[in-house]
Scaffold this motif. Structure first.
Motif, PDB file in Angstrom:
ATOM      1  N   CYS A  19       0.823  -1.203   0.000  1.00 45.01           N
ATOM      2  CA  CYS A  19       0.000   0.000   0.000  1.00 45.01           C
ATOM      3  C   CYS A  19       0.862   1.261   0.000  1.00 45.01           C
ATOM      4  O   CYS A  19       0.365   2.339  -0.307  1.00 45.01           O
ATOM      5  CB  CYS A  19      -0.983  -0.001   1.171  1.00 45.01           C
ATOM      6  N   ASP A  20       2.152   1.115   0.275  1.00 45.23           N
ATOM      7  CA  ASP A  20       3.066   2.272   0.216  1.00 45.23           C
ATOM      8  C   ASP A  20       3.237   2.784  -1.206  1.00 45.23           C
ATOM      9  O   ASP A  20       3.563   3.954  -1.418  1.00 45.23           O
ATOM     10  CB  ASP A  20       4.434   1.898   0.805  1.00 45.23           C
ATOM     11  N   LEU A  21       2.995   1.940  -2.208  1.00 41.55           N
ATOM     12  CA  LEU A  21       3.148   2.358  -3.600  1.00 41.55           C
ATOM     13  C   LEU A  21       2.084   3.375  -4.015  1.00 41.55           C
ATOM     14  O   LEU A  21       2.277   4.121  -4.974  1.00 41.55           O
ATOM     15  CB  LEU A  21       3.098   1.154  -4.537  1.00 41.55           C
ATOM     16  N   ARG A  22       0.986   3.410  -3.305  1.00 39.85           N
ATOM     17  CA  ARG A  22      -0.073   4.358  -3.614  1.00 39.85           C
ATOM     18  C   ARG A  22       0.425   5.792  -3.445  1.00 39.85           C
ATOM     19  O   ARG A  22       0.024   6.695  -4.167  1.00 39.85           O
ATOM     20  CB  ARG A  22      -1.279   4.086  -2.713  1.00 39.85           C
ATOM     21  N   GLN A  23       1.311   5.984  -2.469  1.00 44.50           N
ATOM     22  CA  GLN A  23       1.868   7.317  -2.214  1.00 44.50           C
ATOM     23  C   GLN A  23       2.803   7.749  -3.344  1.00 44.50           C
ATOM     24  O   GLN A  23       2.969   8.933  -3.598  1.00 44.50           O
ATOM     25  CB  GLN A  23       2.625   7.327  -0.889  1.00 44.50           C
ATOM     26  N   ASP A  24       3.406   6.779  -4.019  1.00 47.74           N
ATOM     27  CA  ASP A  24       4.343   7.079  -5.101  1.00 47.74           C
ATOM     28  C   ASP A  24       3.628   7.370  -6.416  1.00 47.74           C
ATOM     29  O   ASP A  24       4.281   7.666  -7.414  1.00 47.74           O
ATOM     30  CB  ASP A  24       5.313   5.907  -5.312  1.00 47.74           C
ATOM     31  N   GLU A  47      -4.977  -3.543   4.427  1.00 43.01           N
ATOM     32  CA  GLU A  47      -3.861  -3.253   3.524  1.00 43.01           C
ATOM     33  C   GLU A  47      -2.622  -3.001   4.362  1.00 43.01           C
ATOM     34  O   GLU A  47      -2.690  -2.335   5.399  1.00 43.01           O
ATOM     35  CB  GLU A  47      -4.166  -2.027   2.662  1.00 43.01           C
ATOM     36  N   THR A  48      -1.506  -3.532   3.900  1.00 43.44           N
ATOM     37  CA  THR A  48      -0.250  -3.402   4.633  1.00 43.44           C
ATOM     38  C   THR A  48       0.871  -2.988   3.690  1.00 43.44           C
ATOM     39  O   THR A  48       0.704  -2.963   2.471  1.00 43.44           O
ATOM     40  CB  THR A  48       0.161  -4.746   5.276  1.00 43.44           C
ATOM     41  N   ASN A  55       0.584  -1.193   9.157  1.00 46.94           N
ATOM     42  CA  ASN A  55      -0.540  -2.088   9.457  1.00 46.94           C
ATOM     43  C   ASN A  55      -0.190  -3.562   9.607  1.00 46.94           C
ATOM     44  O   ASN A  55      -1.096  -4.381   9.750  1.00 46.94           O
ATOM     45  CB  ASN A  55      -1.649  -1.950   8.409  1.00 46.94           C
ATOM     46  N   ILE A  56       1.055  -3.931   9.596  1.00 45.05           N
ATOM     47  CA  ILE A  56       1.410  -5.348   9.713  1.00 45.05           C
ATOM     48  C   ILE A  56       1.073  -5.863  11.110  1.00 45.05           C
ATOM     49  O   ILE A  56       0.376  -6.871  11.258  1.00 45.05           O
ATOM     50  CB  ILE A  56       2.886  -5.595   9.370  1.00 45.05           C
ATOM     51  N   LEU A  57       1.542  -5.176  12.116  1.00 47.98           N
ATOM     52  CA  LEU A  57       1.281  -5.604  13.485  1.00 47.98           C
ATOM     53  C   LEU A  57      -0.215  -5.583  13.779  1.00 47.98           C
ATOM     54  O   LEU A  57      -0.748  -6.524  14.379  1.00 47.98           O
ATOM     55  CB  LEU A  57       2.026  -4.704  14.473  1.00 47.98           C
ATOM     56  N   GLU A  58      -0.897  -4.538  13.327  1.00 51.43           N
ATOM     57  CA  GLU A  58      -2.335  -4.427  13.559  1.00 51.43           C
ATOM     58  C   GLU A  58      -3.091  -5.582  12.910  1.00 51.43           C
ATOM     59  O   GLU A  58      -4.015  -6.151  13.503  1.00 51.43           O
ATOM     60  CB  GLU A  58      -2.866  -3.089  13.023  1.00 51.43           C
ATOM     61  N   ALA A  59      -2.701  -5.947  11.691  1.00 51.99           N
ATOM     62  CA  ALA A  59      -3.368  -7.043  10.984  1.00 51.99           C
ATOM     63  C   ALA A  59      -3.173  -8.367  11.717  1.00 51.99           C
ATOM     64  O   ALA A  59      -4.127  -9.125  11.922  1.00 51.99           O
ATOM     65  CB  ALA A  59      -2.828  -7.149   9.557  1.00 51.99           C
ATOM     66  N   VAL A  60      -1.954  -8.639  12.134  1.00 55.31           N
ATOM     67  CA  VAL A  60      -1.653  -9.891  12.825  1.00 55.31           C
ATOM     68  C   VAL A  60      -2.375  -9.941  14.169  1.00 55.31           C
ATOM     69  O   VAL A  60      -2.969 -10.965  14.525  1.00 55.31           O
ATOM     70  CB  VAL A  60      -0.131 -10.073  13.005  1.00 55.31           C
ATOM     71  N   LEU A  61      -2.361  -8.836  14.908  1.00 53.83           N
ATOM     72  CA  LEU A  61      -3.025  -8.809  16.206  1.00 53.83           C
ATOM     73  C   LEU A  61      -4.537  -8.987  16.069  1.00 53.83           C
ATOM     74  O   LEU A  61      -5.163  -9.709  16.848  1.00 53.83           O
ATOM     75  CB  LEU A  61      -2.717  -7.508  16.944  1.00 53.83           C
ATOM     76  N   HIS A  62      -5.119  -8.330  15.085  1.00 52.99           N
ATOM     77  CA  HIS A  62      -6.563  -8.439  14.882  1.00 52.99           C
ATOM     78  C   HIS A  62      -6.953  -9.883  14.555  1.00 52.99           C
ATOM     79  O   HIS A  62      -7.903 -10.426  15.126  1.00 52.99           O
ATOM     80  CB  HIS A  62      -7.014  -7.492  13.767  1.00 52.99           C
ATOM     81  N   LEU A  63      -6.217 -10.499  13.664  1.00 46.67           N
ATOM     82  CA  LEU A  63      -6.502 -11.885  13.307  1.00 46.67           C
ATOM     83  C   LEU A  63      -6.268 -12.816  14.503  1.00 46.67           C
ATOM     84  O   LEU A  63      -7.075 -13.713  14.763  1.00 46.67           O
ATOM     85  CB  LEU A  63      -5.652 -12.317  12.116  1.00 46.67           C
ATOM     86  N   ALA A  64      -5.205 -12.590  15.242  1.00 47.93           N
ATOM     87  CA  ALA A  64      -4.906 -13.419  16.411  1.00 47.93           C
ATOM     88  C   ALA A  64      -6.009 -13.296  17.461  1.00 47.93           C
ATOM     89  O   ALA A  64      -6.400 -14.295  18.073  1.00 47.93           O
ATOM     90  CB  ALA A  64      -3.564 -13.029  17.016  1.00 47.93           C
ATOM     91  N   ARG A  65      -6.525 -12.079  17.668  1.00 46.16           N
ATOM     92  CA  ARG A  65      -7.624 -11.899  18.623  1.00 46.16           C
ATOM     93  C   ARG A  65      -8.856 -12.684  18.194  1.00 46.16           C
ATOM     94  O   ARG A  65      -9.524 -13.314  19.010  1.00 46.16           O
ATOM     95  CB  ARG A  65      -7.973 -10.416  18.758  1.00 46.16           C
TER      96      ARG A  65
END
Length: 98
Positions: A19-24, A47-48, A55-65
């Motif tokens: 998703c960082d490519l969107r800024q470019d 999106e990560t 958003n990597i940590l947030e995605a993993v934590l959300h799924l783990a919860r």
């Protein structure tokens, strides 16, 4: 494929990377496409960016919860469905905190 081989209803997450490519100003797949695909398959969506760590940590934590919540729910419903055999309940044998 996950649902085909799984015997249980488990949380699934669709992750859009880069998703960082969107800024470019790069030509990227719109977020709405990912959201629609996730709705079609009844999955989570996020999106990560592996490049900047967004958003990597947030995605993993959300799924783990959700996995933990589902496992706890399944465990409780499993125990509730067992018949009461009238066996005496043992008190836990704790050696500290008494």
């Amino acid at each position: 494929m996950i649902e085909d081989v799984s015997q249980e209803d488990i949380p699934i997450m669709l992750v859009g990377n880069k998703c960082d490519l969107r800024q470019d100003g790069s030509n990227c797949i719109p977020t709405s496409y990912g959201e629609k695909l996730a709705m079609t398959y009844n999955t989570l969506f996020c999106e990560t960016s592996a490049k900047d760590g967004s958003n990597i940590l947030e995605a993993v934590l959300h799924l783990a919860r959700l996995v933990t919540k589902q496992a706890t729910f399944d465990e409780k419903s499993h125990y509730q469905s067992l018949p009461n055999l009238g066996a005496p309940k043992k008190k836990p044998n704790f050696t500290c905190c008494t």
